[in-house]
Design a protein around this motif. Structure first.
Motif, short mmCIF file in Angstrom:
data_model
loop_
_atom_site.label_atom_id
_atom_site.label_comp_id
_atom_site.label_asym_id
_atom_site.label_seq_id
_atom_site.Cartn_x
_atom_site.Cartn_y
_atom_site.Cartn_z
N PRO A 1 0.85 -1.20 0.00
CA PRO A 1 0.00 0.00 0.00
C PRO A 1 0.88 1.25 0.00
N ALA A 2 0.29 2.39 -0.38
CA ALA A 2 1.06 3.63 -0.38
C ALA A 2 1.23 4.18 1.03
N ALA A 3 0.26 3.89 1.92
CA ALA A 3 0.32 4.45 3.27
C ALA A 3 -0.59 3.67 4.21
N ARG B 1 0.39 1.53 22.23
CA ARG B 1 0.67 2.46 21.12
C ARG B 1 1.65 1.79 20.17
N ALA B 2 1.32 1.87 18.88
CA ALA B 2 2.13 1.18 17.88
C ALA B 2 3.34 2.01 17.49
N ASP B 3 4.42 1.34 17.13
CA ASP B 3 5.58 2.03 16.54
C ASP B 3 5.22 2.43 15.11
N MET B 4 5.56 3.66 14.76
CA MET B 4 5.15 4.16 13.44
C MET B 4 6.37 4.29 12.52
N LYS B 5 6.16 3.96 11.23
CA LYS B 5 7.22 4.17 10.24
C LYS B 5 7.02 5.56 9.64
N PRO B 6 7.96 6.49 9.90
CA PRO B 6 7.75 7.86 9.42
C PRO B 6 7.54 7.89 7.90
N GLY B 7 6.57 8.71 7.49
CA GLY B 7 6.32 8.88 6.05
C GLY B 7 5.41 7.80 5.47
N PHE B 8 5.24 6.69 6.18
CA PHE B 8 4.40 5.60 5.68
C PHE B 8 3.17 5.39 6.58
N ASP B 9 3.42 5.37 7.90
CA ASP B 9 2.32 5.25 8.86
C ASP B 9 1.89 6.65 9.29
N HIS B 10 0.60 6.89 9.26
CA HIS B 10 0.07 8.19 9.67
C HIS B 10 -0.89 7.99 10.84
#
Ligand code: COA
Ligand code: AMP
Length: 625
Positions: free
Chosen positions: A191-193, A203-212
């Motif tokens: 997916p794009a995002a 709280r989930a760990d987020m991938k910058p630029g991909f997870d919003h």
């Protein structure tokens, strides 16, 4: 009140006029002119050329009509210790902005969005936000493991995935984000995002630029207006178990769905705008899509979304507490939930603690309700118990008893009479329509009514193959049963390898594929064993490869872990037995039905075609020990 026989007759005599009349329940951008188009798709299409927006029909039109203050959704979560009332105006405001957030991420009409969320209001809002944009949502139930989620991602090819950080199960927090990350890693389609709804419990760990962050994206977005779509455009894809390893992407269209569900609320459920109903299902399944989200909101009804279990949250009185507290008129649940309650509160001591005077009926679906459970609950409640038969493919009941048309008689074990729109018959294997009382393959005369799946996602041939080829002119349900002299339908079980575990539809074939992937297994069979609460549970019989000397208990534990890892905890696969050989016919077909009978304590006749009768004795000995 119109009676069942006359309304069913009205439909039979003039089906298009019947559905044209029902279509008036919906606000259209372009009203239907052609009611049914026989030339489109595998069996035709309903309301071709008409245009609407489903989220507009669920939210905006009620707010515009002055009902913005009415409660749309009650979120009751004993798991999170939360209770929220969300009005139609508040729900609309959130859906407009969530749709705006999706738009910012590039989601447009026709794009797919996978939604992997537990029982939180944001799951319903995410679905409606997709519908608002004309995007196609595909919900995935939280109890599936990463490979199952990945299979759905590959098939639907979503532009965006919406997920929660976690789900809450009794005694454990199920972290969704690592499962999602693993599933995306396994997928060929990326997916794009992702939009991640962070819950307090984890709280989930987020991938910058991909997870919003879901809430931040929602807050920052401009409200999105409803996009007008064709009645025949897909609203959602919902994957369900078929006979092959590849899950079937059941497609639901916009127009037929809105019409059929709104009509079903009137005639089957008998609930009016402003009243409260509760479908105690999961939004990840068809019942949840239809009767937690779309049908109640289309009809202006207040829906309850419950994050909890029938027992243990905190006790077997939980369902009756919810019914009393929110004054719900009807409860819709699966027989398995009732059996869990029955086991812990047989005398109804907890049930009697609650004031159920507002409750008017209990609806049951998802699996056959065994007559003792149907009778038990009817005696305890002293209210109509309405078994209704349906499938993910139909999206609304095929058969029922009708609160809006005068109830037909209560026959414990029967699914009731066909809803107007369905001509149901039992058919022999040779394709002849059987007489009343004769058991055969349950089939529905084509065309299927509005709301039923017009096709499978990007797999029209698969649809024809699975449902239409066996009995030309009929839709094969995959269920066996009979229609009695009064027209009541009795559904007795599946004719394929689908089993029903705690109301969840699963394929034993898929479990066999997983077991066969274990390096020590030469061949295997998965059969359904009867279970007092879950109805059926899967059970594996495995033959080890020649020369394998490892401890059978260790292999058995590895097999259980493997099914959990590949399919998920929802499979409830807890047992496997090592046997010397599997019984087969002379042509090599594994005798699963015979083993199933042995596993359930029956003494089956030895099939005439059996290759070696001694193998059955070995199986009996294995179970006996
Ligand atoms: N996310 C993650 N895991 C989930 C899950 C979810 N949404 N739903 C279930 N699971 C897990 C459970 O935690 C359990 O895991 P475990 O093996 O670690 O205990 C496993 O999947 C099996 O769950 P379930 O089948 O729900 O069994 P249960 O023993 O937890 O509960 C019932 C039994 C009968 C109470 C429960 O199955 C139930 O309420 N069923 C009703 C189903 C229903 O409404 N179906 C709708 C069809 S109409
Ligand atoms: P699902 O697609 O998950 O809704 O599962 C559909 C299957 O569940 C049907 O094909 C039936 O085998 C079974 N089922 C659902 N409702 C009933 C019912 N009321 N009586 C008997 N079987 C049912």
């Amino acid at each position: 009140m119109a009676d069942y026989a006359s309304v069913y007759g009205q439909w039979r005599n003039a089906p298009e006029a019947y559905w044209a009349d029902c279509a008036r329940l919906i606000d259209w951008d372009v009203a239907p002119e052609q009611i049914f188009d026989p030339s489109s798709g595998p069996y035709g299409a309903w309301f071709s050329g008409a245009r609407l927006n489903t989220s507009y029909n669920c939210l905006d039109r009620h707010v515009k009509a002055g009902h913005g203050a009415r409660t749309a959704l009650i979120w009751d979560s004993p798991m999170a210790g939360r209770l929220e009332h969300i009005s139609y105006a508040q729900a609309l405001a959130r859906v407009e902005k969530i749709a705006g957030a999706l738009k910012t991420l590039g989601v447009e009409k026709g794009d797919r969005v996978v939604v992997y969320m537990p029982m939180v209001p944001e799951a319903a809002f995410a679905m409606l936000a997709c519908a608002r944009l004309g995007a196609i949502h595909s919900m995935v139930f939280g109890g599936f493991a990463a490979p199952e989620l990945s299979a759905r991602i590959n098939d639907a090819r979503p532009k965006v995935i919406i997920a929660a950080s976690c789900g809450l199960e009794p005694g454990r927090v199920v972290e969704y984000k690592p499962i999602l990350d693993m599933a995306i890693g396994l997928s060929t389609h990326k997916p794009a995002a992702c939009l991640i709804f962070q819950r307090e419990a984890c709280r989930a760990d987020m991938k910058p630029g991909f997870d919003h962050d879901f809430l931040e994206a929602e807050a920052a977005a401009a409200p999105a207006a409803p996009v007008s779509v064709l009645a025949t455009d897909p609203l959602y894809i919902l994957y369900t178990s078929g006979t092959t390893g590849r899950p079937k992407g059941v497609v639901r269209d916009n127009g037929g769905h809105a019409v059929a569900l709104t009509q079903s609320i009137k005639i089957v459920f008998g609930v009016e705008a402003g009243e409260t109903m509760w479908a105690a299902a999961d939004v990840g399944w068809a019942v949840g899509h239809s009767y937690i989200v779309y049908a109640p909101l289309l009809a202006g009804v207040t829906a309850i979304m419950y994050e909890g279990k029938p027992v243990g949250t905190p006790d077997a009185g939980a369902f009756w507490r919810v019914m009393e507290q929110h004054g719900a008129k009807i409860l819709f649940t699966a027989p398995t939930a009732l059996r869990a309650i029955k086991q812990q509160d047989f005398d109804g001591t907890l049930l009697k603690k609650y004031d159920l005077s507002k409750m008017q009926a209990l609806f049951l679906a998802g699996e056959r309700c065994d007559p003792p459970t149907a009778t038990w609950i009817q005696e305890r409640l002293q209210k109509p118990v309405i078994d209704n038969w349906w499938q993910t493919e139909t999206g609304w009941p095929i058969t029922a008893r009708f609160r809006g048309l005068g109830l037909t008689p209560f026959k414990p074990g029967s699914g009731g009479r066909p809803c107007p729109g369905y001509d149901v018959r039992a058919i022999s294997d040779a394709g002849e329509v059987l007489s009343p009382g004769e058991t055969g393959n349950l089939a529905i005369k084509l065309p299927l009514p509005p709301g039923c799946a017009p096709t499978l996602w990007e797999n029209e041939e698969g649809y024809r193959e699975a449902y239409l080829k066996t009995f030309p002119g009929w839709y094969k349900t995959g269920d066996a049963g009979l229609v009695d002299e009064d027209g009541d339908v009795w559904v007795m079980g599946r004719t394929d390898d689908v089993i029903n575990v705690a109301g969840h539809r699963l394929s034993t074939g898929v479990m066999e594929e997983v077991l066969a992937g274990h390096p020590d297994i030469a061949e295997c069979a998965v059969i359904a064993r009867a279970d007092g609460v879950k109805g059926e549970i899967p059970f594996g019989l495995v033959v080890l490869k020649a020369g394998v000397t490892r401890d059978a208990d260790i292999i058995q534990k590895e097999l259980v872990a493997l099914v959990r890892e590949k399919i998920g905890p929802v499979a409830a696969f807890k047992d496997a037995l090592v046997v010397p050989r599997l019984p087969k016919t002379r042509s090599g077909k594994i005798l699963r039905a015979t083993m199933r009978k042995i596993a359930n304590g029956e003494t089956p006749a030895v099939p005439a075609t059996i290759e070696d009768p001694a193998v059955l004795d070995q199986i009996k000995d294995a179970f006996a020990s």
